[in-house]
Design an enzyme around this catalytic site. Structure first.
Site, short mmCIF file in Angstrom:
data_model
loop_
_atom_site.label_atom_id
_atom_site.label_comp_id
_atom_site.label_asym_id
_atom_site.label_seq_id
_atom_site.Cartn_x
_atom_site.Cartn_y
_atom_site.Cartn_z
N GLN A 1 -12.90 -0.09 -52.07
CA GLN A 1 -12.86 -0.60 -53.44
C GLN A 1 -12.08 -1.89 -53.58
OE1 GLN A 1 -11.88 3.58 -55.15
NE2 GLN A 1 -12.98 2.53 -56.78
N ARG B 1 -0.28 4.80 -52.55
CA ARG B 1 -1.30 5.56 -51.83
C ARG B 1 -2.51 4.66 -51.60
NH1 ARG B 1 -5.73 8.89 -54.31
NH2 ARG B 1 -6.64 10.06 -52.59
N HIS C 1 -11.55 8.09 -47.74
CA HIS C 1 -11.91 7.89 -49.14
C HIS C 1 -13.35 7.36 -49.17
CE1 HIS C 1 -10.14 7.22 -53.38
NE2 HIS C 1 -11.46 7.18 -53.48
N ASN D 1 -10.07 12.54 -49.57
CA ASN D 1 -10.04 12.32 -51.01
C ASN D 1 -11.32 12.87 -51.63
OD1 ASN D 1 -8.94 10.76 -53.52
ND2 ASN D 1 -11.10 10.22 -53.39
N GLU D 2 -11.17 13.81 -52.55
CA GLU D 2 -12.27 14.31 -53.37
C GLU D 2 -13.52 14.70 -52.55
OE1 GLU D 2 -13.06 11.61 -56.58
OE2 GLU D 2 -11.08 11.92 -57.48
N ASN E 1 -6.32 14.97 -58.39
CA ASN E 1 -6.93 13.89 -59.16
C ASN E 1 -7.49 14.49 -60.45
OD1 ASN E 1 -6.36 12.34 -56.94
ND2 ASN E 1 -8.48 11.84 -56.44
N TYR F 1 -9.03 13.66 -64.39
CA TYR F 1 -9.54 12.73 -65.39
C TYR F 1 -9.91 13.43 -66.69
CZ TYR F 1 -9.44 9.24 -61.75
OH TYR F 1 -8.99 8.37 -60.77
N GLU G 1 -4.26 10.76 -58.55
CA GLU G 1 -5.04 9.84 -59.38
C GLU G 1 -5.05 10.33 -60.82
OE1 GLU G 1 -9.06 8.87 -58.28
OE2 GLU G 1 -8.57 8.70 -56.15
N TRP H 1 -4.07 5.67 -61.31
CA TRP H 1 -5.31 5.07 -60.82
C TRP H 1 -5.74 4.06 -61.87
CZ3 TRP H 1 -7.70 5.09 -56.25
CH2 TRP H 1 -8.92 4.41 -56.18
N GLU I 1 -16.03 -0.15 -58.52
CA GLU I 1 -16.03 1.23 -59.01
C GLU I 1 -17.31 1.94 -58.59
OE1 GLU I 1 -15.07 4.72 -60.30
OE2 GLU I 1 -13.66 3.07 -60.02
N TRP I 2 -17.54 1.99 -57.27
CA TRP I 2 -18.62 2.75 -56.68
C TRP I 2 -19.97 2.42 -57.32
CZ3 TRP I 2 -16.54 3.77 -52.36
CH2 TRP I 2 -15.18 4.13 -52.28
#
Length: 459
Positions: free
Chosen positions: A33, A90, A134, A178-179, A301, A303, A367, A413, A420-421
């Site tokens: 990213q 991180r 990630h 990660n995730e 993480n 959101y 995050e 984050w 952003e992907w």
């Protein structure tokens, strides 16, 4: 800075919510990213290099080729962190920088970059927290099946050894994955993320091999003398009046990862429901013992929660294979630029649940943040919505600590606006604005606000 210290009582001043002494304040990013330099120093292609060049997959055809050019501008970015008073950073390692083909000898030039970055962080008195994966899987491994192939888990442990051999003398805290929910279900079931496959029957094999890779890496890191090891999961409370719908989605979002890692077993209801897709023959004797090797820290993480409702005839949500008959209504609350509901109470509920259902594992928020439509005006970014978002979620985190959650730190984050992907550069999560044409960094009001939170260790 330490994450392993015993819990400290919350100190209360009049008008200020104080966090425990030694609470870790930091920020987080990910390699693809922000780094750019996609072809520098022997880096090989990743699944995101391939995916972002596939027409229609990423907003406006954006790629991470340049991103924030952090590969060349990392000293400036570390100075920014120092100016904000951060005690931890991180970041993730790019696997194809270290092993361009996903196996074989390490690429010393790729590791050199992380050597320089870690030294720069220590020079600024900022503790590095390394995430090994990630999402940027070497394309060569994907060509052989990616995370649906057991070999990838084995190669991941080898890669972890290479990185620790170079950085382990200066890095105490290691995160394996990660995730993995995103890697498995967005990457292999819905195709929203790289590698863009829509094979729900194989997504459960990807779940297992990701977790097996985690366990194998934990073993490799322990053997090499790593001080502190964890995994980072994206977790969401599931809200709704229908208990079965809540259980189904909670199983596919949360328990399918939490239970193997922290209890050494897959949830029986998830295994049964996924039986229409797989016979689970990829799970071998001893795998769950490897996956559940003890960890020292669980990265969270958060959101937003997921809201669900039973609805006859509703097709399955592609990111939740087997979720037929379940709708995902959007609550009538404020939303971010991603369309995600702003519901800070969910963070309190989540942290308390983790401490009650999976006791004994310290937590860190790895995050938390939000995208909003930021505008630079006279050299400033007045992102009041983000300040409000962060303030609400930090209050929720504080409430969780008061309720008994063993929370050791908070990493916002993200440090920088970035790639952003699938959204490309269309969404901005950073507390620092990045002009992608000039690469100029501008701390937003949220960064200045966060600096004061860090300074006073509270709100």
């Amino acid at each position: 800075m330490t994450i392993s210290a015993e819990k400290s009582p919350i100190l209360k001043d009049s008008g200020v919510l104080r966090f425990p002494e030694g609470f870790v304040w930091g920020a987080a990013t990910a390699a693809y990213q922000i780094e750019g330099a996609a072809r520098d120093d022997g880096r090989g292609p990743s699944i995101w290099d391939t995916f972002s060049r596939t027409p229609g997959k990423v907003h406006a055809g954006h790629t991470g080729d340049v991103a924030c050019d952090h590969y060349h501008r990392y000293p400036e970015d570390v100075r920014l962190m120092g100016d904000l008073g951060l005690s931890a950073y991180r970041f993730s390692i790019s696997w194809p920088r270290v092993q361009p083909d996903g196996s074989g000898p390490a690429n010393p030039r790729g590791l050199d970059f992380y050597d320089r970055l870690v030294d720069e962080l220590h020079g600024a008195d900022i503790t590095p927290i390394v995430t090994l994966y990630h999402w940027d899987l070497p394309q060569t491994l994907e060509d052989r099946g990616g995370w649906t192939n057991r070999e990838t888990a084995e190669r991941f442990a080898e890669y972890a050894e290479y990185v620790h051999a170079r950085l382990g003398d200066r890095v105490e805290t290691w995160t394996t994955l990660n995730e993995p929910w995103c890697s498995a279900f967005l990457g292999y079931a819905s195709g929203i993320h790289a590698p863009g496959r829509t094979e729900p029957e194989l997504s459960f094999a990807a779940v297992h091999h990701l977790l097996l890779g985690h366990g194998l890496a934990v073993g490799a890191l322990r053997a090499a003398g790593a001080d502190r090891i964890g995994i980072t999961l994206n977790l969401s409370p599931v809200l709704g009046e229908d208990a079965e719908a809540v259980s189904v989605v909670d199983g596919l979002q949360n328990r399918i990862f939490l239970d193997p890692v922290l209890r050494g077993e897959y949830p029986a209801d998830v295994v049964g429901r996924a039986g229409r897709f797989t016979d689970w023959s990829f799970v071998r004797d001893g795998d769950l013992e490897v996956i559940s090797r003890p960890i020292d820290l669980l990265g969270v993480n958060y959101y937003n929660p997921q809201t669900v409702a039973a609805r006859t005839g509703e097709p399955a949500n592609p990111v939740y294979p087997g979720s037929e008959g379940i709708a995902f209504p959007r609550p009538d609350v404020p939303k971010t630029a991603m369309g995600w509901p702003v519901q800070p109470f969910g963070l309190t509920d989540l942290l308390v649940r983790l401490s009650q259902d999976y006791p004994g594992t310290p937590l860190i928020i790895t995050e938390n943040g939000a995208a909003f439509d930021d505008v630079v005006e006279d050299g400033q970014v007045h992102d009041t919505d983000r300040v409000s978002y962060l303030d609400g979620h930090l209050r929720a985190a504080h409430a969780a600590i008061e309720a008994g959650a063993d929370l050791r730190g908070y990493l916002v984050w993200s440090l920088l606006d970035n790639f952003e992907w699938a959204e490309g550069y269309n969404k901005r999560f950073g507390v620092v604005h990045v002009d992608y044409t000039t690469q100029r960094r501008t701390p937003k009001d949220s960064a200045l606000w966060y600096r004061e939170v860090v300074r006073r260790n509270g709100l």
